[in-house]
Design a protein around this motif. Structure first.
Motif, PDB file in Angstrom:
ATOM      1  N   SER A   5       0.967  -1.183   0.064  1.00  0.00           N
ATOM      2  CA  SER A   5       0.081  -0.212   0.262  1.00  0.00           C
ATOM      3  C   SER A   5       0.669   1.255  -0.109  1.00  0.00           C
ATOM      4  O   SER A   5       1.523   1.679   1.059  1.00  0.00           O
ATOM      5  N   PRO A   6       1.054   1.819  -1.135  1.00  0.00           N
ATOM      6  CA  PRO A   6       1.951   3.229  -1.227  1.00  0.00           C
ATOM      7  C   PRO A   6       1.315   4.153  -0.319  1.00  0.00           C
ATOM      8  O   PRO A   6       0.210   4.422  -0.398  1.00  0.00           O
ATOM      9  N   SER A   7       2.225   4.751   0.418  1.00  0.00           N
ATOM     10  CA  SER A   7       1.792   6.050   1.261  1.00  0.00           C
ATOM     11  C   SER A   7       3.194   7.026   1.435  1.00  0.00           C
ATOM     12  O   SER A   7       4.135   6.601   1.245  1.00  0.00           O
ATOM     13  N   VAL A   8       2.611   8.182   1.246  1.00  0.00           N
ATOM     14  CA  VAL A   8       3.832   9.244   1.246  1.00  0.00           C
ATOM     15  C   VAL A   8       4.003   9.456   2.631  1.00  0.00           C
ATOM     16  O   VAL A   8       2.862  10.197   3.510  1.00  0.00           O
ATOM     17  N   GLN A   9       5.182   9.684   3.108  1.00  0.00           N
ATOM     18  CA  GLN A   9       5.730  10.289   4.593  1.00  0.00           C
ATOM     19  C   GLN A   9       6.396  11.270   4.418  1.00  0.00           C
ATOM     20  O   GLN A   9       7.013  11.676   3.574  1.00  0.00           O
ATOM     21  N   GLN A  10       5.854  12.468   5.214  1.00  0.00           N
ATOM     22  CA  GLN A  10       6.135  13.836   5.122  1.00  0.00           C
ATOM     23  C   GLN A  10       7.680  14.022   5.793  1.00  0.00           C
ATOM     24  O   GLN A  10       7.949  13.325   7.006  1.00  0.00           O
ATOM     25  N   GLY A  11       8.750  14.730   5.319  1.00  0.00           N
ATOM     26  CA  GLY A  11       9.919  14.714   5.949  1.00  0.00           C
ATOM     27  C   GLY A  11      10.356  16.371   5.687  1.00  0.00           C
ATOM     28  O   GLY A  11       9.555  17.176   5.259  1.00  0.00           O
ATOM     29  N   PHE A  12      11.644  16.094   6.125  1.00  0.00           N
ATOM     30  CA  PHE A  12      12.366  17.565   5.742  1.00  0.00           C
ATOM     31  C   PHE A  12      13.645  17.685   5.096  1.00  0.00           C
ATOM     32  O   PHE A  12      14.489  16.396   5.098  1.00  0.00           O
ATOM     33  N   THR A  13      13.940  18.743   4.562  1.00  0.00           N
ATOM     34  CA  THR A  13      15.268  18.654   4.011  1.00  0.00           C
ATOM     35  C   THR A  13      15.924  20.023   4.383  1.00  0.00           C
ATOM     36  O   THR A  13      15.005  20.985   4.369  1.00  0.00           O
ATOM     37  N   GLU A  14      17.165  20.148   4.253  1.00  0.00           N
ATOM     38  CA  GLU A  14      17.936  21.412   4.719  1.00  0.00           C
ATOM     39  C   GLU A  14      17.832  22.239   3.285  1.00  0.00           C
ATOM     40  O   GLU A  14      18.576  21.844   2.293  1.00  0.00           O
ATOM     41  N   THR A  15      17.411  23.363   3.295  1.00  0.00           N
ATOM     42  CA  THR A  15      17.594  24.440   2.160  1.00  0.00           C
ATOM     43  C   THR A  15      18.427  25.423   2.511  1.00  0.00           C
ATOM     44  O   THR A  15      18.769  26.117   1.390  1.00  0.00           O
ATOM     45  N   ARG A  16      18.986  25.419   3.616  1.00  0.00           N
ATOM     46  CA  ARG A  16      20.244  26.586   3.631  1.00  0.00           C
ATOM     47  C   ARG A  16      21.080  26.243   4.625  1.00  0.00           C
ATOM     48  O   ARG A  16      20.613  25.955   5.861  1.00  0.00           O
ATOM     49  N   ASN A  17      22.183  26.243   4.316  1.00  0.00           N
ATOM     50  CA  ASN A  17      23.224  25.861   5.369  1.00  0.00           C
ATOM     51  C   ASN A  17      23.764  27.011   6.158  1.00  0.00           C
ATOM     52  O   ASN A  17      24.190  27.854   5.746  1.00  0.00           O
ATOM     53  N   ALA A  18      23.803  26.652   7.334  1.00  0.00           N
ATOM     54  CA  ALA A  18      24.366  27.605   8.353  1.00  0.00           C
ATOM     55  C   ALA A  18      25.628  27.647   8.406  1.00  0.00           C
ATOM     56  O   ALA A  18      26.611  26.863   8.520  1.00  0.00           O
ATOM     57  N   ASN A  19      26.229  29.126   9.107  1.00  0.00           N
ATOM     58  CA  ASN A  19      27.506  29.149   9.393  1.00  0.00           C
ATOM     59  C   ASN A  19      27.649  29.877  10.752  1.00  0.00           C
ATOM     60  O   ASN A  19      27.159  31.063  10.724  1.00  0.00           O
ATOM     61  N   SER A  20      27.741  29.205  11.722  1.00  0.00           N
ATOM     62  CA  SER A  20      27.808  29.840  13.107  1.00  0.00           C
ATOM     63  C   SER A  20      28.835  30.831  13.443  1.00  0.00           C
ATOM     64  O   SER A  20      28.638  31.790  14.068  1.00  0.00           O
ATOM     65  N   GLY A  21      29.985  30.680  12.540  1.00  0.00           N
ATOM     66  CA  GLY A  21      30.996  31.572  12.733  1.00  0.00           C
ATOM     67  C   GLY A  21      31.003  32.879  11.978  1.00  0.00           C
ATOM     68  O   GLY A  21      31.676  33.704  11.742  1.00  0.00           O
ATOM     69  N   LEU A  22      29.990  33.168  11.360  1.00  0.00           N
ATOM     70  CA  LEU A  22      29.685  34.116  10.183  1.00  0.00           C
ATOM     71  C   LEU A  22      29.569  35.606  10.825  1.00  0.00           C
ATOM     72  O   LEU A  22      28.958  35.786  11.952  1.00  0.00           O
ATOM     73  N   LYS A  23      30.284  36.548  10.233  1.00  0.00           N
ATOM     74  CA  LYS A  23      30.188  37.946  10.857  1.00  0.00           C
ATOM     75  C   LYS A  23      30.213  38.971   9.899  1.00  0.00           C
ATOM     76  O   LYS A  23      30.366  38.605   8.634  1.00  0.00           O
ATOM     77  N   TRP A  24      30.185  40.230  10.193  1.00  0.00           N
ATOM     78  CA  TRP A  24      30.084  41.174   9.265  1.00  0.00           C
ATOM     79  C   TRP A  24      31.353  41.600   8.846  1.00  0.00           C
ATOM     80  O   TRP A  24      32.464  41.372   9.454  1.00  0.00           O
TER      81      TRP A  24
END
Length: 373
Positions: A5-24
């Motif tokens: 019985s085919p069924s679709v499972q909802q999931g998530f994907t990363e659309t933007r990679n973060a950089n915690s060290g980013l600065k101005w």
């Protein structure tokens, strides 16, 4: 999908990679200036030297496909850049008599730009390949490398057109070349023309820019003109990519292809017409780079102020104005003033001076009235 019985499972994907060290970005600037007023303030002189250093440049870096997600880039702080130069101002005004006065303002700027540092894991900065199709017709036409101005043009050095088979044979091995094809310089002198022979072939940055404003008043008439010029800037004319090469046959061609090389027409800079282009004449090269120095009359305005006896209690002035009246330039494209394109991501702010058929500024004529109560 589970079981029969085919069924679709909802999931998530990363659309933007973060950089915690980013600065101005951080900018440090030094200015040394001199201003003088002479001849009872009729003559104004100004000179300024500046040096600006920018650290932690903000750049969107490509990531390896193994990272996954829908966006394989990462905003990061990379490299350092220097800008330095001189700016000068000369202004003079005088009132000859009660009927005639004039003023002249001249400014001049010479600015040098250079990328001075990159991290060890980055050889150069460029536009990611994923967006080259929409920006540069699949071509990497510019690079930002240490010691070079930002967004310098990058490719093969085209040094003419092969005229005979003997010239083809005597040149470094250039696969697919025939008489009438572009001849490229063997930069590393290994006897073969390939991607290792690409080099820096031009810069979109001018040697200097200047502006001239002239104004005069004679009785009730006034006249003003504004000129702007740039010297030494170059443009990478990508309209030639689809406009000059017939293997890209789905597009209209430039008029200059009528002067393409043939055995009977050898005194030309346009290579032979070909439906296969085995020599890859259309590859990124100095063939696209043109001198785009220019002088423009940006604005001309002529006005007339009605006498008080006519306009009674009103200050009434009528004027005629023309914008972008003329341009003097050796550039063959629509407009030599290409500059930075209107992009917002993917390092497209490194894509300067590349002409993809930009719409030229309109020449406008205006008739107006200034009314003061």
């Amino acid at each position: 999908m589970t079981g029969r019985s085919p069924s679709v499972q909802q999931g998530f994907t990363e659309t933007r990679n973060a950089n915690s060290g980013l600065k101005w970005e951080t900018t440090t600037q030094i200015n040394i200036g001199l201003d003088m007023a002479l001849l009872e303030n009729n003559l104004i002189l100004g000179a300024d030297y500046f040096y600006k250093k920018t650290k932690d440049l903000l750049v969107e870096r490509p990531l390896p496909p193994a990272v996954g997600g829908t966006n394989q880039t990462l905003w990061d702080n990379v490299g350092e850049m220097e800008n330095s130069g001189f700016e000068f101002l000369l202004a003079y005004q005088d009132e000859i008599n009660t009927d005639f006065s004039f003023h002249v303002d001249l400014n001049f700027a010479a600015i040098q730009n250079k990328l001075t540092s990159l991290p060890e894991d980055i050889d150069f900065l460029s536009i990611p390949g994923s967006v080259l199709h929409t920006t540069n017709f699949d071509q990497e036409v510019s690079r930002s490398d240490v010691g070079q101005p930002i967004a310098s043009f990058y490719g093969h050095d085209a040094i003419g057109i092969f005229q005979t088979q003997e010239e083809v044979s005597a040149h470094a091995e250039q696969p697919g070349a025939q008489p009438g094809d572009l001849r490229f310089r063997d930069i590393n002198e290994d006897g073969v023309i390939n991607d290792e022979d690409r080099t820096f072939i031009g810069s979109p940055h001018p040697d200097f820019t200047y502006g001239l404003t002239v104004g005069a008043n004679f009785k009730a008439f006034d006249l003003s003109l504004f000129f702007f010029g740039s010297q030494g800037n170059e443009v990478y004319d990508l309209t030639r990519y689809y406009g000059d090469f017939f293997n890209l046959s789905a597009y209209n061609k430039q008029e200059r292809t009528m002067d393409a090389w043939t055995p009977d027409n050898t005194d030309t800079s346009v290579p032979r017409l070909s439906l296969d282009d085995n020599n890859r004449n259309a590859r990124p090269s100095s063939y696209y780079v043109q001198d785009a120095s220019f002088l423009k009359l940006k604005n001309l305005q002529l006005g007339y102020t009605l006498p008080a006896s006519v306009s009674e209690q009103l200050d009434l002035r009528v004027y005629f104005q023309v914008q972008n009246l003329f341009t003097f330039t050796p550039y063959e494209g629509m407009d030599p003033e290409v500059g930075l394109q209107n992009y917002s991501s993917d390092n497209r702010n490194l894509d300067i001076g590349v002409d993809r058929g930009i719409y030229p500024p309109s020449r406008t004529f205006q008739l107006g009235i200034n009314l003061g109560l």
